[in-house]
Write a protein that holds these residues in place. Structure first.
Motif, mmCIF file in Angstrom:
data_model
loop_
_atom_site.group_PDB
_atom_site.id
_atom_site.type_symbol
_atom_site.label_atom_id
_atom_site.label_comp_id
_atom_site.label_asym_id
_atom_site.label_seq_id
_atom_site.Cartn_x
_atom_site.Cartn_y
_atom_site.Cartn_z
ATOM 1 N N VAL A 53 -37.166 -59.415 31.074
ATOM 2 C CA VAL A 53 -36.135 -59.379 30.027
ATOM 3 C C VAL A 53 -34.857 -60.032 30.528
ATOM 4 O O VAL A 53 -34.222 -60.816 29.803
ATOM 5 C CB VAL A 53 -35.864 -57.938 29.568
ATOM 6 C CG1 VAL A 53 -34.716 -57.918 28.554
ATOM 7 C CG2 VAL A 53 -37.113 -57.324 28.950
ATOM 8 N N SER A 54 -34.457 -59.750 31.760
ATOM 9 C CA SER A 54 -33.241 -60.357 32.307
ATOM 10 C C SER A 54 -33.368 -61.866 32.353
ATOM 11 O O SER A 54 -32.431 -62.595 31.991
ATOM 12 C CB SER A 54 -32.961 -59.799 33.704
ATOM 13 O OG SER A 54 -32.733 -58.406 33.665
ATOM 14 N N ALA A 55 -34.524 -62.367 32.804
ATOM 15 C CA ALA A 55 -34.735 -63.818 32.850
ATOM 16 C C ALA A 55 -34.705 -64.415 31.449
ATOM 17 O O ALA A 55 -34.166 -65.517 31.234
ATOM 18 C CB ALA A 55 -36.074 -64.120 33.529
ATOM 19 N N THR A 56 -35.252 -63.694 30.484
ATOM 20 C CA THR A 56 -35.258 -64.185 29.101
ATOM 21 C C THR A 56 -33.849 -64.220 28.519
ATOM 22 O O THR A 56 -33.479 -65.169 27.810
ATOM 23 C CB THR A 56 -36.170 -63.303 28.228
ATOM 24 O OG1 THR A 56 -37.490 -63.312 28.770
ATOM 25 C CG2 THR A 56 -36.224 -63.814 26.792
ATOM 26 N N VAL A 57 -33.038 -63.212 28.811
ATOM 27 C CA VAL A 57 -31.652 -63.198 28.349
ATOM 28 C C VAL A 57 -30.893 -64.395 28.909
ATOM 29 O O VAL A 57 -30.163 -65.092 28.187
ATOM 30 C CB VAL A 57 -30.954 -61.879 28.746
ATOM 31 C CG1 VAL A 57 -29.451 -61.968 28.502
ATOM 32 C CG2 VAL A 57 -31.537 -60.711 27.967
ATOM 33 N N VAL A 58 -31.052 -64.653 30.202
ATOM 34 C CA VAL A 58 -30.372 -65.804 30.823
ATOM 35 C C VAL A 58 -30.866 -67.106 30.193
ATOM 36 O O VAL A 58 -30.077 -68.021 29.924
ATOM 37 C CB VAL A 58 -30.599 -65.806 32.351
ATOM 38 C CG1 VAL A 58 -30.032 -67.083 32.970
ATOM 39 C CG2 VAL A 58 -29.946 -64.582 32.988
#
Length: 292
Positions: A173-178
């Motif tokens: 999720v963090s990678a997708t947000v970035v």
């Protein structure tokens, strides 16, 4: 006429009878309303929005209509409606508390960022996105929180049962947000929404993305505590429009980046489009367009 003849209901009474009287009935009515207007909400609105924003930036739209803040905010709220309606059945008092905490974090980190340049890099809003307070849009949570919720939902849907792994969920999720900000910030800078004090990536400093890692982690922790993961996955599987706001994101910001020649952000937006297709999202809206 006989006194015991049945009376015809008035228009007001008929309208009152149609109004849902329970939360479940209200949620079903909202589901129906969004589902019947998916194409308009998730395709027409972002397409019109992209044209109007580019037209404002290029000087095709005269004042006071160029970048009109209330027009921008109205369009954003309409595009957010499938997400809001989709998540609504998952809300409890616990969810309200954690989302409230995330909203407070959003205001705090943005205010700190504008005043100090940390953690996103030195930047300033150059176009008012609705009413502003201390240089920060009052409607900031409307812009930020749906972005991280969309990333969360897409990852949970694609991961399936693997989403039960806390560290895997946090990482993806963090990678997708970035990655979503890789699409958003270059497009917004090209439009002139905000400016950074220099930046190597389409006018955006790389430090900005480190700041987004921090905010993404905070958001995932808050969302994990706000909602039951099993209930989120179940709602995703039975609610076909729950990620339509992300469809809007791809059309709006992908189109803007294509116009300004931001090829890598446009490519990332296209990748999100492929992810939505893989997740079997927006199928009925496309079928309606074909059958029209």
């Amino acid at each position: 006429m006989s006194d015991d003849a049945p009376s015809t209901p008035s228009h007001a009474e008929a309208l009152r009878d149609r109004v849902p009287r329970t939360r479940a009935g209200f949620e079903r009515e909202l589901d129906r309303l969004v589902d019947e207007n998916r194409f308009t909400i998730a395709v027409v609105f972002p397409a019109v929005g992209a044209v109007s924003l580019v037209g404002s930036a290029e000087g095709w739209i005269p004042e006071p209509f160029a970048f009109h803040p209330w027009f921008v905010l109205f369009g954003v709220l309409v595009m957010r409606s499938p997400l809001v309606v989709g998540v609504l059945p998952l809300f409890s008092r616990r969810a309200v508390g954690w989302i409230g905490a995330l909203i407070a974090y959003t205001y705090a980190i943005e205010t700190i960022g504008i005043q100090t340049g940390w953690p996103y890099g030195s930047f300033a809003y150059t176009i008012d996105l609705g009413p502003m307070l201390g240089g920060v849009p009052i409607a900031l949570p409307v812009f930020f929180i749906p972005l991280v919720v969309n990333a969360y939902l897409l990852c949970v849907l694609l991961l399936g049962e693997r989403a039960q792994n806390t560290w895997l969920r946090l990482l993806t999720v963090s990678a997708t947000v970035v990655a979503m900000d890789v699409v958003l910030d270059p497009g917004a800078v090209s439009l002139g929404f905000w400016t950074f004090d220099g930046g190597a990536f389409y006018g955006v400093p790389l430090s900005n993305y480190a700041g987004w890692v921090l905010s993404a982690v905070v958001a995932v922790v808050a969302l994990d505590r706000a909602f039951d993961l099993g209930a989120v996955l179940a709602r995703l599987r039975r609610c076909p429009f729950m990620l339509d706001d992300m469809v809007s994101f791809v059309i709006l910001w992908g189109g803007i980046n294509v116009w300004f020649g931001n090829l890598l952000p446009a490519l990332v937006a296209g990748t999100f489009g492929l992810g939505l297709l893989r997740a079997d999202r927006f199928d009925s809206g496309l079928l309606r367009l074909r059958d029209a």
